[in-house]
Scaffold this active site. Sequence first.
Site, PDB file in Angstrom:
ATOM      1  N   CYS A   2       0.829  -1.212   0.000  1.00 11.53           N
ATOM      2  CA  CYS A   2       0.000   0.000   0.000  1.00 11.53           C
ATOM      3  C   CYS A   2       0.863   1.262   0.000  1.00 11.53           C
ATOM      4  O   CYS A   2       2.018   1.220   0.425  1.00 11.53           O
ATOM      5  CB  CYS A   2      -0.867   0.022   1.237  1.00 11.53           C
ATOM      6  SG  CYS A   2      -1.756  -1.501   1.504  1.00 11.53           S
ATOM      7  N   ARG A  27       3.358   0.514  -7.477  1.00  6.97           N
ATOM      8  CA  ARG A  27       3.369  -0.490  -6.408  1.00  6.97           C
ATOM      9  C   ARG A  27       2.215  -1.484  -6.558  1.00  6.97           C
ATOM     10  O   ARG A  27       2.205  -2.506  -5.883  1.00  6.97           O
ATOM     11  CB  ARG A  27       3.234   0.203  -5.047  1.00  6.97           C
ATOM     12  CG  ARG A  27       4.364   1.145  -4.728  1.00  6.97           C
ATOM     13  CD  ARG A  27       3.976   2.099  -3.619  1.00  6.97           C
ATOM     14  NE  ARG A  27       3.941   1.448  -2.333  1.00  6.97           N
ATOM     15  CZ  ARG A  27       4.854   1.603  -1.382  1.00  6.97           C
ATOM     16  NH1 ARG A  27       5.877   2.379  -1.589  1.00  6.97           N
ATOM     17  NH2 ARG A  27       4.742   0.985  -0.236  1.00  6.97           N
ATOM     18  N   TRP A  73      -3.367  -2.163  -1.249  1.00  2.00           N
ATOM     19  CA  TRP A  73      -3.129  -3.470  -1.847  1.00  2.00           C
ATOM     20  C   TRP A  73      -3.586  -4.457  -0.795  1.00  2.00           C
ATOM     21  O   TRP A  73      -2.934  -4.629   0.232  1.00  2.00           O
ATOM     22  CB  TRP A  73      -1.658  -3.643  -2.188  1.00  2.00           C
ATOM     23  CG  TRP A  73      -1.452  -4.677  -3.230  1.00  2.00           C
ATOM     24  CD1 TRP A  73      -1.634  -4.537  -4.565  1.00  2.00           C
ATOM     25  CD2 TRP A  73      -1.034  -6.020  -3.032  1.00  2.00           C
ATOM     26  NE1 TRP A  73      -1.354  -5.711  -5.207  1.00  2.00           N
ATOM     27  CE2 TRP A  73      -0.990  -6.638  -4.293  1.00  2.00           C
ATOM     28  CE3 TRP A  73      -0.707  -6.775  -1.910  1.00  2.00           C
ATOM     29  CZ2 TRP A  73      -0.631  -7.964  -4.472  1.00  2.00           C
ATOM     30  CZ3 TRP A  73      -0.350  -8.086  -2.076  1.00  2.00           C
ATOM     31  CH2 TRP A  73      -0.310  -8.673  -3.349  1.00  2.00           C
ATOM     32  N   ASN A  99      -0.315   1.331   6.628  1.00  2.58           N
ATOM     33  CA  ASN A  99       0.373   0.223   5.948  1.00  2.58           C
ATOM     34  C   ASN A  99       0.843  -0.738   7.020  1.00  2.58           C
ATOM     35  O   ASN A  99       1.300  -0.301   8.076  1.00  2.58           O
ATOM     36  CB  ASN A  99       1.616   0.727   5.202  1.00  2.58           C
ATOM     37  CG  ASN A  99       1.256   1.416   3.900  1.00  2.58           C
ATOM     38  OD1 ASN A  99       0.092   1.485   3.540  1.00  2.58           O
ATOM     39  ND2 ASN A  99       2.263   1.916   3.219  1.00  2.58           N
ATOM     40  N   GLY A 100       0.800  -2.029   6.741  1.00  2.15           N
ATOM     41  CA  GLY A 100       1.267  -3.013   7.721  1.00  2.15           C
ATOM     42  C   GLY A 100       0.140  -3.958   8.105  1.00  2.15           C
ATOM     43  O   GLY A 100      -0.908  -3.992   7.447  1.00  2.15           O
ATOM     44  N   GLU A 482      13.831 -24.624 -10.114  1.00  2.40           N
ATOM     45  CA  GLU A 482      13.522 -23.192 -10.004  1.00  2.40           C
ATOM     46  C   GLU A 482      14.744 -22.351 -10.402  1.00  2.40           C
ATOM     47  O   GLU A 482      14.618 -21.339 -11.104  1.00  2.40           O
ATOM     48  CB  GLU A 482      13.075 -22.883  -8.567  1.00  2.40           C
ATOM     49  CG  GLU A 482      12.947 -21.418  -8.189  1.00  2.40           C
ATOM     50  CD  GLU A 482      11.908 -20.636  -8.981  1.00  2.40           C
ATOM     51  OE1 GLU A 482      11.160 -21.230  -9.772  1.00  2.40           O
ATOM     52  OE2 GLU A 482      11.880 -19.398  -8.826  1.00  2.40           O
ATOM     53  N   LYS A 486      14.835 -19.640 -13.468  1.00  2.00           N
ATOM     54  CA  LYS A 486      15.168 -18.226 -13.270  1.00  2.00           C
ATOM     55  C   LYS A 486      16.293 -17.799 -14.197  1.00  2.00           C
ATOM     56  O   LYS A 486      16.236 -16.750 -14.815  1.00  2.00           O
ATOM     57  CB  LYS A 486      15.562 -18.026 -11.805  1.00  2.00           C
ATOM     58  CG  LYS A 486      15.160 -16.751 -11.203  1.00  2.00           C
ATOM     59  CD  LYS A 486      13.816 -16.722 -10.523  1.00  2.00           C
ATOM     60  CE  LYS A 486      12.673 -17.262 -11.352  1.00  2.00           C
ATOM     61  NZ  LYS A 486      11.440 -17.375 -10.608  1.00  2.00           N
ATOM     62  N   GLU A 489      15.053 -17.559 -17.812  1.00  2.00           N
ATOM     63  CA  GLU A 489      14.085 -16.467 -17.996  1.00  2.00           C
ATOM     64  C   GLU A 489      14.735 -15.113 -18.188  1.00  2.00           C
ATOM     65  O   GLU A 489      14.308 -14.334 -19.027  1.00  2.00           O
ATOM     66  CB  GLU A 489      13.219 -16.330 -16.731  1.00  2.00           C
ATOM     67  CG  GLU A 489      11.965 -17.112 -16.711  1.00  2.00           C
ATOM     68  CD  GLU A 489      11.187 -16.812 -15.447  1.00  2.00           C
ATOM     69  OE1 GLU A 489      10.026 -16.445 -15.580  1.00  2.00           O
ATOM     70  OE2 GLU A 489      11.734 -16.949 -14.330  1.00  2.00           O
ATOM     71  N   HIS A 505      20.903 -40.849 -15.847  1.00  2.00           N
ATOM     72  CA  HIS A 505      19.975 -41.408 -16.834  1.00  2.00           C
ATOM     73  C   HIS A 505      19.878 -40.538 -18.086  1.00  2.00           C
ATOM     74  O   HIS A 505      18.913 -40.666 -18.843  1.00  2.00           O
ATOM     75  CB  HIS A 505      18.593 -41.583 -16.197  1.00  2.00           C
ATOM     76  CG  HIS A 505      18.610 -42.516 -15.030  1.00  2.00           C
ATOM     77  ND1 HIS A 505      18.679 -43.880 -15.170  1.00  2.00           N
ATOM     78  CD2 HIS A 505      18.632 -42.265 -13.701  1.00  2.00           C
ATOM     79  CE1 HIS A 505      18.713 -44.441 -13.971  1.00  2.00           C
ATOM     80  NE2 HIS A 505      18.688 -43.478 -13.058  1.00  2.00           N
ATOM     81  N   LYS A 603       3.787 -11.081 -16.837  1.00  2.00           N
ATOM     82  CA  LYS A 603       3.761 -11.344 -15.395  1.00  2.00           C
ATOM     83  C   LYS A 603       2.631 -12.302 -15.040  1.00  2.00           C
ATOM     84  O   LYS A 603       2.771 -13.161 -14.194  1.00  2.00           O
ATOM     85  CB  LYS A 603       3.607 -10.013 -14.641  1.00  2.00           C
ATOM     86  CG  LYS A 603       3.566 -10.148 -13.121  1.00  2.00           C
ATOM     87  CD  LYS A 603       4.907 -10.588 -12.578  1.00  2.00           C
ATOM     88  CE  LYS A 603       4.899 -10.892 -11.106  1.00  2.00           C
ATOM     89  NZ  LYS A 603       5.939 -11.860 -10.719  1.00  2.00           N
TER      90      LYS A 603
HETATM   91  C1  F6R Z   1       8.721 -17.616 -13.081  1.00  2.00           C
HETATM   92  C2  F6R Z   1       7.372 -17.088 -13.007  1.00  2.00           C
HETATM   93  C3  F6R Z   1       6.287 -17.901 -13.584  1.00  2.00           C
HETATM   94  C4  F6R Z   1       5.081 -17.924 -12.630  1.00  2.00           C
HETATM   95  C5  F6R Z   1       3.913 -18.643 -13.297  1.00  2.00           C
HETATM   96  C6  F6R Z   1       2.725 -18.754 -12.369  1.00  2.00           C
HETATM   97  O1  F6R Z   1       9.650 -16.711 -12.582  1.00  2.00           O
HETATM   98  O2  F6R Z   1       7.156 -16.016 -12.493  1.00  2.00           O
HETATM   99  O3  F6R Z   1       6.716 -19.185 -13.860  1.00  2.00           O
HETATM  100  O4  F6R Z   1       5.460 -18.550 -11.449  1.00  2.00           O
HETATM  101  O5  F6R Z   1       3.533 -17.953 -14.452  1.00  2.00           O
HETATM  102  O6  F6R Z   1       2.223 -17.502 -12.028  1.00  2.00           O
HETATM  103  P1  F6R Z   1       1.246 -17.334 -10.814  1.00  2.00           P
HETATM  104  O7  F6R Z   1       2.022 -17.674  -9.580  1.00  2.00           O
HETATM  105  O8  F6R Z   1       0.818 -15.904 -10.848  1.00  2.00           O
HETATM  106  O9  F6R Z   1       0.118 -18.293 -11.002  1.00  2.00           O
END
Ligand code: F6R
Length: 608
Positions: A2, A27, A73, A99-100, A482, A486, A489, A505, A603
């Site tokens: 927020c 934000r 938020w 906020n908090g 993971e 990362k 990506e 394997h 995103k």
């Molecule tokens: C990787 C990443 C994506 C999300 C995926 C799911 O860094 O950000 O793999 O994890 O698109 O997104 P949400 O969590 O919003 O369902």
Amino acid sequence: MCGIIGYVGKKRALPILLTGLSAMEYRGYDSAGVCVQASGLVRIRAAGKIEKLRERLPPAPLAGTAGIAHTRWATHGVPDEANAHPHMDCHEQVAIVHNGIIENYSELREGLKAKGHTFTSQTDSEVLAHLIESECEEASGLAAIRRALKRVRGTYGIVVIFKDIPQTLFAARMGSPLVIGVGAHEHYVASDPSAILAHTRDVIFLDDGELAAVSSEGVTLAGLDEQPVNKQVERVTWEVETAQKNGNPHFMLKEILEQSAVVENSTRGRIDLIGTRAVLGGLRDVSERLEEIDRIIIIGCGSAYYAGLVGEYLLEELTGIPVEVELGSEFRYRKPIISARTAVLAISQSGETADTLEAVREAKRKHALTLGLVNVVGSTVARETDAGVYNHAGPEIGVASTKAFLSQLSVLALMGVYLGALRGVLPEREAGAVLAALYEIPDQIQMILEGRARISQIVKRHAAMGNCLFLGRKYQAPIAYEGALKLKEVSYVHAEGYSCGEMKHGPIALIDTSFPSVVLCPLDSVFEKTRSNMEEIRARGGKIIAITTDHDAVSSLCEEVIIVPKTLECLQPLLTVIPTQILAYEMAVARGFDPDRPRNLAKSVTVE
Ligand code: F6R
């Protein structure tokens, strides 16, 4: 998270407050509101964008020269107008923006209700307005606020305005940032310097436990402990965009660096005072069904799926319930066998991922108990599941998930403790040990983050790599997946995540002197086996970057060693994942890419 802005001076407050809110739009928010001291306290709020708030303004301009405003938020309560800030007491004497998280808000609320207060929102924040107003029977202004805050447990950055104390804002901070902007015959208070940089660069940063009375002519600081506070005015030299990133060059880095606080926020108020039970209010209504379930299916996509894989180990270890993890995009296309005794837990930062959402709907059609582990309050997954727990990670702006992933792991650990106790399979002593270790994680994260410069040096030495294998076993296997995700990506290095046991394997065929491996090898129950895999890589000339808890145990096999503190095996992923995030970030930067704008990625993936 927020955003807060307050203004007191000689100019009309409303336009300044609205511009400040717009500067904090980055934000992320779901509702906004303002309150100006005019004839009484005039409050206007709206769900949605700031444009919606502007549409609600009265046709005649509001003349008041002191006011407060907020972009919300949501953490407690759906994102609607009633839950939007500012909040007021029933007599409209006090307005606050907050906020908090107020941990003990329900007990405070019950006490105030018994004294005749009526509440109009579902938020924890509203309780502060009522509490301060009720303390006005004994004190006024700063003294009343101090009395109220002494009864509060949790975090806050608040700005308060009273109907009967003209031209004065009051501010207080505990765990949620606030900055006072100093102008000529005017002052500002904001949660985020970017909201005030257009007006002034002279600021006073409040620290935890500090209160301030702010008028157009001056600022009086005091401690919650009633001690006087003296502070210098500082000059901010950042540009607005840098300020939004908290001085960091990218949101991804900002979000990596705030993960210690993220774990604190995800667990705050969710551990009982004795430290042996997890308190997850969002699951309370379905606790009877949770006692009956015989299977858990975790659904997610991308990083959320990998968090689910860690969750599988965690939940099976702590609850004894069989757990499977499924990709949202696969789950609904086969004919999943689900009964009313199956709990389907959807993990999603955004709560809008189409594949995850459709999997939830499929589970509902088959009468499963559906649960959400979601960051965005009021999102579709949150609304469509029977019950759930929010991450409380704050908005994640970086496209590549970092802090949301960590908060997912924190909440999964809490869920494990909660369900283990509910089903009577987790002794208090073991639950207490997990919660105590979880409590240590934020400090341990901080230690890793302090070593970021070393990781950056390592990346510089390997920046030319074209491929990379990430390996881990048991709890570390999902972190290998993971870590690889990362890296590819944001830096476009081709990376594969594999469980160590699978290396022989197939992927071992790739290993040569130009194909490095990142091996997650903390000293856990499978360390010896992981070490053998490292020997195998070594024998083929492969270079190794180790992420471990013990330098000496692996250094003879590796080019590079990154140390993380040791914790319980089931929580170790919360620490080993951090260097993989830093590696990915630093690799993107070293190769000249913008990690906040990875090509081809969105995103939130709202298409199947
Ligand atoms: C990787 C990443 C994506 C999300 C995926 C799911 O860094 O950000 O793999 O994890 O698109 O997104 P949400 O969590 O919003 O369902």
